[in-house]
Design a protein around this motif. Structure first.
Motif, short mmCIF file in Angstrom:
data_model
loop_
_atom_site.label_atom_id
_atom_site.label_comp_id
_atom_site.label_asym_id
_atom_site.label_seq_id
_atom_site.Cartn_x
_atom_site.Cartn_y
_atom_site.Cartn_z
N SER A 1 -0.03 15.10 5.38
CA SER A 1 1.37 14.95 5.78
C SER A 1 1.44 14.23 7.12
N LEU B 1 -2.62 8.43 3.79
CA LEU B 1 -1.42 9.16 4.18
C LEU B 1 -0.59 9.59 2.99
N GLN B 2 -0.86 9.04 1.82
CA GLN B 2 -0.08 9.35 0.62
C GLN B 2 -0.76 10.38 -0.27
N GLN B 3 -1.92 10.89 0.15
CA GLN B 3 -2.63 11.86 -0.65
C GLN B 3 -1.95 13.23 -0.56
N LEU C 1 -3.54 3.67 5.20
CA LEU C 1 -2.22 3.86 4.61
C LEU C 1 -2.29 4.61 3.27
N PRO C 2 -3.24 4.27 2.39
CA PRO C 2 -3.37 5.08 1.17
C PRO C 2 -3.69 6.54 1.45
N GLN D 1 0.80 -1.22 0.00
CA GLN D 1 0.00 0.00 0.00
C GLN D 1 0.83 1.28 0.00
N VAL D 2 2.09 1.20 0.41
CA VAL D 2 2.93 2.41 0.48
C VAL D 2 4.15 2.20 -0.41
N ASP E 1 6.31 4.74 -1.45
CA ASP E 1 7.42 5.63 -1.09
C ASP E 1 8.23 5.02 0.04
N LEU F 1 8.38 7.23 3.34
CA LEU F 1 7.16 7.18 4.15
C LEU F 1 6.99 5.80 4.77
N ARG F 2 7.32 4.78 4.01
CA ARG F 2 7.16 3.41 4.53
C ARG F 2 8.02 3.19 5.77
#
Length: 472
Positions: free
Chosen positions: A294, A288-290, A285-286, A257-258, A260, A263-264
């Protein structure tokens, strides 16, 4: 006829009232300080609020529900289910009645209310739960914030988050549910993480008509998740084969799901799985990547009128702060002042941490029982299953009181022996390996059950009268 007073109208209070009614006891009074039943499912109305235990398992065995819309139902459906159960069995709580104190006197319990009322009963049952009092973080300047702020369990639905700068403090079970929903409306969302949670995929499904018509399918699914919970509980007791397997599943979920790697890395927990509550989510988790979200891992040092300042000196501007910081789970029965035989207060009896035999009875507090009391919470499994066993045990106790015409008081040596066993086993469990809401400040685990739910079922199945002394 024995009279019973039940304080609290959540799953615990309704469950014991139903058990007593089914056994033929009619002098049963349920009081609730709020204006409707539901407990945590009344209080927690944040966006996305739901249960991370499959609904067929998170329900009373004698009241299966074919109306569940999905495997993991949300707050409105769960609260509606509880209301239907209460209505089916004729449970009519008295609302707006807040018990502030209770005293055992002249062989009976006398409870006093915030409005100055008095309620007498032969048997007193507290069903206040462990997750009823929100915990706010002790951060300097918290009261100086000029914007809107609230705890997730007291969600401010009058606060429109559309186009606002929202800060979320905490990444626990509530936050992983409401963060994806808030992200959709907020202009920016800043999530402050103290420690990364273990997140597992949620195997949710929508139920169709075929499932709804099949009681066999519902029972099989309930049994499957009961069994899965028992296997997972072995990991919490120290079985590394189980914990490694679950950690691998969570790690794969994170990698899928992550994308980056930076970030991971921030989302990799630094403690063994199960030490803190394991979470289930497919959309946290998705989220947090929008672009408008942040994740911050620096410690919050101060809250200012304009936002939150972190240890690196950065001030993060915010219009709204949402605290997803959990509950004061170890403060059982607070703030009710409870006094047992001889005027001894429960606070004195619990010096050094709350404890109760089988999580339900305390020496020198005759005919008093706790639902969801000390050391009955679960890291794996359905708490409704535990509450149903406790209700059965309380019903047996009330039957004994009615037959003998006297009071049941658990023997101190029995309670001490049980507590020593529980703490010895918990010291070898995963929960002893990190700081969490399961533990007291001194490290004592006063919330969780150390074994399988099947063991609790066996140990509470039949009340042993030799565990008690009789007070005539």
């Amino acid at each position: 006829m024995v009279s019973v007073l039940i304080v609290g109208a959540g799953f615990g209070g309704i469950g014991v009232a139903v058990e007593l009614r089914r056994a033929g006891f009619t002098d049963v009074t349920v009081v609730e300080k709020a204006d409707e039943l539901g407990g945590v499912w009344r209080d927690n109305t944040y966006p996305g609020a739901g249960c991370d235990i499959p609904s067929p398992y998170y329900s009373y065995s004698y009241a299966p529900n074919s109306r569940w819309p999905t495997r993991y139902s949300e707050q409105p459906e769960i609260k509606e289910y509880l209301a239907r159960v209460a209505d089916r069995f004729g449970i009519r709580p008295r609302y707006g009645v807040e018990v502030t104190s209770a005293e055992f006197t002249d062989g009976r319990w006398l409870a006093r209310t915030a409005a100055g009322g008095r309620l007498g009963a032969d048997v007193l049952v507290f069903a206040l739960g462990q997750l009823s009092r929100p915990a706010m973080p002790d951060i300097p300047g918290r009261d100086s914030f000029a914007g809107r702020s609230f705890h997730s369990a007291r969600w401010d639905h009058d606060c429109d988050l559309t186009g606002r700068r929202v800060a979320v403090v905490g990444t626990g079970a509530s936050a992983v549910q409401f963060v994806p929903k808030v992200r959709e409306r907020a202009a920016t969302l800043t999530v402050f993480q103290r420690s990364a949670p273990w997140v597992l995929p949620k195997p949710d499904v929508a139920y169709g008509d075929r499932w709804r018509r099949s009681r066999v399918a519902q029972r099989v699914e309930r049994g499957f998740f009961w069994s899965l919970g028992e296997v997972a509980a072995f990991g919490l007791r120290g079985n590394r084969a189980v914990t490694r397997t679950v950690e691998w599943l969570a790690g794969r979920h994170l990698r899928r799901q992550v994308a980056d790697p930076w970030l991971r890395d921030l989302l990799v927990p630094d403690y063994r799985i199960g030490c803190k509550r394991v979470l289930f989510s497919n959309d946290y988790l998705p989220a947090l990547q929008q672009p408008n979200v942040s994740l911050r891992t620096e410690a919050i040092t101060e809250i200012t009128p304009a936002g939150l300042r972190t240890a690196d000196g950065t001030e993060h501007a915010a219009d709204v702060i949402v605290y997803g910081t959990g509950f004061r789970a170890t403060e059982f029965l607070a703030p009710v002042d409870v006094r047992g035989a001889g005027g001894r207060s429960l606070a004195q009896a619990w010096t050094g941490g709350a404890r109760a035999y089988l999580g339900m009875t305390v020496p020198d507090f005759p005919n008093m029982f706790l639902m969801y009391g000390p050391n009955t919470n679960l890291g794996s499994g359905s708490i409704v299953y535990m509450l149903e066993r406790q209700a059965r045990y309380v019903r047996q106790a009330v039957e004994r009181v009615a037959a003998e015409g006297s009071c049941l008081d658990v023997r101190p040596e029995v309670a001490d022996r049980f507590d020593a066993e529980v703490q010895r086993r918990l010291a070898r469990s995963t929960w002893s390996l990190c700081r969490s809401w399961y533990r007291e400040a001194d490290g004592r685990v006063s919330t969780n059950w150390p074994g399988l739910v099947s063991e609790y079922h066996r140990r509470t199945r039949t009340l042993d009268p030799t565990d008690f002394r009789w007070r005539r």
